[in-house]
Design an enzyme around this catalytic site. Structure first.
Site, short mmCIF file in Angstrom:
data_model
loop_
_atom_site.label_atom_id
_atom_site.label_comp_id
_atom_site.label_asym_id
_atom_site.label_seq_id
_atom_site.Cartn_x
_atom_site.Cartn_y
_atom_site.Cartn_z
CB CYS A 113 -72.75 46.19 43.55
SG CYS A 113 -73.53 44.91 42.62
CD GLU A 148 -80.44 53.10 59.32
OE1 GLU A 148 -80.34 53.87 58.44
OE2 GLU A 148 -81.37 53.59 60.17
CD GLU A 302 -78.93 53.80 64.09
OE1 GLU A 302 -79.55 54.85 63.70
OE2 GLU A 302 -78.17 52.76 63.61
CE LYS A 351 -68.20 69.62 61.16
NZ LYS A 351 -68.16 68.91 59.74
#
Ligand code: GLA
Length: 643
Positions: A113, A148, A302, A351
């Site tokens: 939170c 992010e 990214e 993965k």
């Protein structure tokens, strides 16, 4: 940004691998020319094994030393993005609650939170310990705070958040009467007697109060930003010369106004290989990031070298696509091309997400593309630190981003798509811009409400009726798939309007498009109003692409905006530091006329002129036609590598 080259690398998560792999990692990084990696974003569990315990830094020390040994710089994370189980067990109230009252569990990530005092205290403490331990490490180039923010939990509806929301509202409104007025609480008996009665917009039986939702979105953004800023302050105090960033996500609705708290603006961007128009949204995200950086270079923090793991169908990138997105980012102002992630994970939720080092290892096409890109980025060193040329601004309606309107005069053309909420200052800014000779294109559903969420009365778009020379009396949205015929000076025989129409009274504007079918026959669908040297266009519908092109050509002609180069649709042209970057996003050849002057392509070294054929996916980075002064560079918060 750096004056020596474009940085190359990615997120490096060595904690997922046995130590013997690390030596191989740094050897491969040296082979690919990787010179910047982000370390430790989700490593809190490895770094801080329990409450009050000293940090376990031995492993990170060894990783950073290995990286230093091969000249790889580090964007070091504060590792606060994912609370480990012991932290949640010690402080269960850290866990966020959704609008339905469900408390989310650990097991994923970002389960905190933003208003939790326990989370904030633990995050600030860890940031301080990281700064103390690594602030002087030679590999440290950049601090990477959180990750992010808001991507999984943009808002929390728990009791602690409710309490913080009340304080936030009290500070904003001063008194409960002002809140009642702004929220229109006379509707449906929502009047509050005091702030203690106010709650977050939790799940309700029917339409929740939209003003309460708007304020809660603002509050939630402020709370997330406060988390980031608190860590940044700790870092800035300990290491004043090390820049601080967090990875933004382009057109991500929950976060607004963060760039001013960042020393270096960075972007995570994942264009969908299955979307034929992905180059458009990717370009928009890049340009937005550049704007947030005040026009200065930014970092692509990214992107995926190949497929992601989180789309319904994770289509892999086609040959050359990784290169094309990377070069597009550089063309649009990036000084770093970093990936998620260095080595594809062997276990866990990600993965099946690609990495620079794939599961199939280095005897692969994917690895070869990673290696090849390094060589090309080195050739683009002259672009590092330079500015992108832009004549057109697109005004988006994130509050706080309206600082832009203060400086609209540097653009020839400003496009204002559906700017629904407009402050008085923003409204006046656009008027001043046009009065000063600018050309604006405003679309429907703009200028409708005040920042309080109350409707601006007297005919839409109330703050710009004089500017646009018209009154809109009524909105007439069209059901999906329906369209109406359009006629007028900019129409072609099959022009149509989609999505939206309006009842418009002209008060000085000229109609460029008019509805040609019942029941709105004769209603203006596009107009222009001459204002001194400037002009204000209004678009009351979404026209078909050819009609829209005609309107854009009209407005661009009026503004004196010329295309960077004459290219067919699907070919991108950008100018950065005097270099012309051409990218063929099509799956077929495209013809482009480069004119008579020969220009050297930085990527291939060849000199190109006249009509050239761009093969599918081909990229040219053409040096200025005639020798010019060196392109202006911007100061770098982060040192660079040689080209
Ligand atoms: C985001 C996150 C990364 C990773 C990637 C996967 O960008 O920041 O940690 O999960 O998505 O695409």
């Amino acid at each position: 940004m750096n004056s020596a080259g474009i940085r190359y690398g990615g997120h490096y998560n060595p904690e997922q691998w046995p130590e013997k792999v690390w030596a191989e990692d740094v050897a491969l990084m040296a082979e690919t020319g990787v010179d910047l990696v982000t370390v430790g974003v989700f490593a809190r569990g490895e770094l801080q094994p329990g409450p009050g315990r000293a940090l376990e830094t031995g492993w990170l020390d060894r990783v950073l030393d290995l990286l230093t040994g091969v000249g790889v710089g580090v964007g070091l994370a504060t590792a606060t993005a994912s609370p480990p189980p012991w932290l949640v067990a010690a402080h269960p109230s850290i866990l966020p609650v959704d609008a339905s009252g469900v408390r989310l569990s650990p097991g994923g990530r970002q389960h905190y939170c933003p208003s939790s005092p326990d989370y904030r205290e633990a995050a600030g403490e860890l940031a301080g310990r990281m700064a103390e331990r690594y602030g002087g490490h030679p590999a440290l180039e950049l601090w990477h705070v959180g990750n992010e923010y808001g991507c999984h939990v943009p808002a929390c509806y728990c009791d602690a958040s409710a309490e913080a929301f009340r304080h936030w509202l009290e500070a904003r409104y001063g008194g409960i009467d002002q809140l009642n007025y702004a929220w229109g609480s006379a509707l449906w008996s929502q009047r509050y007697r005091n702030f203690d009665e106010v709650l977050p917009p939790r799940a309700a039986p029917t339409f929740p109060n939209p003003s309460q939702q708007l304020d809660f979105a603002r509050f939630s953004n402020d709370e997330l930003l406060a988390c980031y800023s608190a860590e940044r302050e700790v870092l800035a105090a300990a290491t004043p010369t090390v820049p601080v960033t967090t990875n933004l996500m382009g057109l991500f609705r929950p976060t607004d106004g963060w760039a001013r708290a960042m020393d270096l603006v960075s972007l995570d961007r994942y264009p969908d290989p299955d979307d034929p128009d992905a180059h458009l949204s990717a370009a928009l995200a890049a340009d937005l990031t550049r704007s947030l950086a005040g026009g200065r270079p930014w970092y692509l923090m990214e992107q995926a070298p190949g497929a992601v793991n989180w789309r319904r169908v994770n289509v892999p990138k086609s040959r050359g696509e990784y290169r094309r997105w990377s070069l597009q980012a550089v063309a649009r102002g990036a000084d770093a091309v970093l990936q998620f992630q260095w080595r594809a994970s062997a276990a866990g939720a990600e993965k099946y997400h690609s990495g620079m080092v794939p599961h199939a290892d280095t005897d692969t096409r994917a690895w070869q593309e990673v290696v090849d890109l390094d060589a090309e980025l080195r050739r683009l060193a002259p672009l590092a630190g330079t500015l992108v040329t832009a004549d057109v601004a697109l005004l988006l309606d994130w509050e706080g981003w309206w600082g832009l309107e203060l400086d609209l005069s540097r653009y020839r053309l400003v496009v204002v798509p559906a700017l629904y909420l407009v402050s008085d200052e923003a409204a006046a800014g656009l008027e001043r811009y046009v009065a000063g000779g600018g050309v604006a294109v405003v679309t429907y559903f703009s200028g409708i409400i005040e920042p309080t969420d109350r409707v601006r009365l007297g005919g839409y778009p109330a703050p710009w009726r004089d500017l646009l020379g018209l009154h809109v009396d009524e909105h007439a949205p069209l059901p999906p798939g329906r369209s109406e015929r359009l006629s007028g000076p900019l129409a072609h025989p099959s022009s149509r309007g989609f999505r939206w129409l309006e009842r418009v009274r002209l008060r000085g504007a000229r109609a460029l498009l008019t509805v040609a079918s019942e029941p709105l026959t004769g209603q203006p669908a596009a107009t222009v109003h001459d204002c001194g040297q400037g002009a204000a266009y209004y678009l009351a519908t979404t026209p078909d692409p050819a009609t829209l092109d005609a309107l854009v050509a009209d407005a661009s002609g009026r503004a004196g905006v010329n295309p960077t180069a004459s290219v067919p649709p699907g070919v991108e042209a950008v100018e950065r530091g005097g270099h012309l970057v051409l990218i063929n996003h099509l799956d077929r050849d495209a013809e482009v006329d480069l004119g008579h002057d020969g220009r050297r392509d930085l990527l291939s070294g060849s000199v190109r002129s006249g009509g050239v054929t761009l093969t599918p996916g081909e990229v040219l980075v053409l040096a200025p036609a005639t020798p010019t002064e060196p392109a202006p560079k911007t100061p770098s918060p982060v040192p660079g590598r040689a080209g």
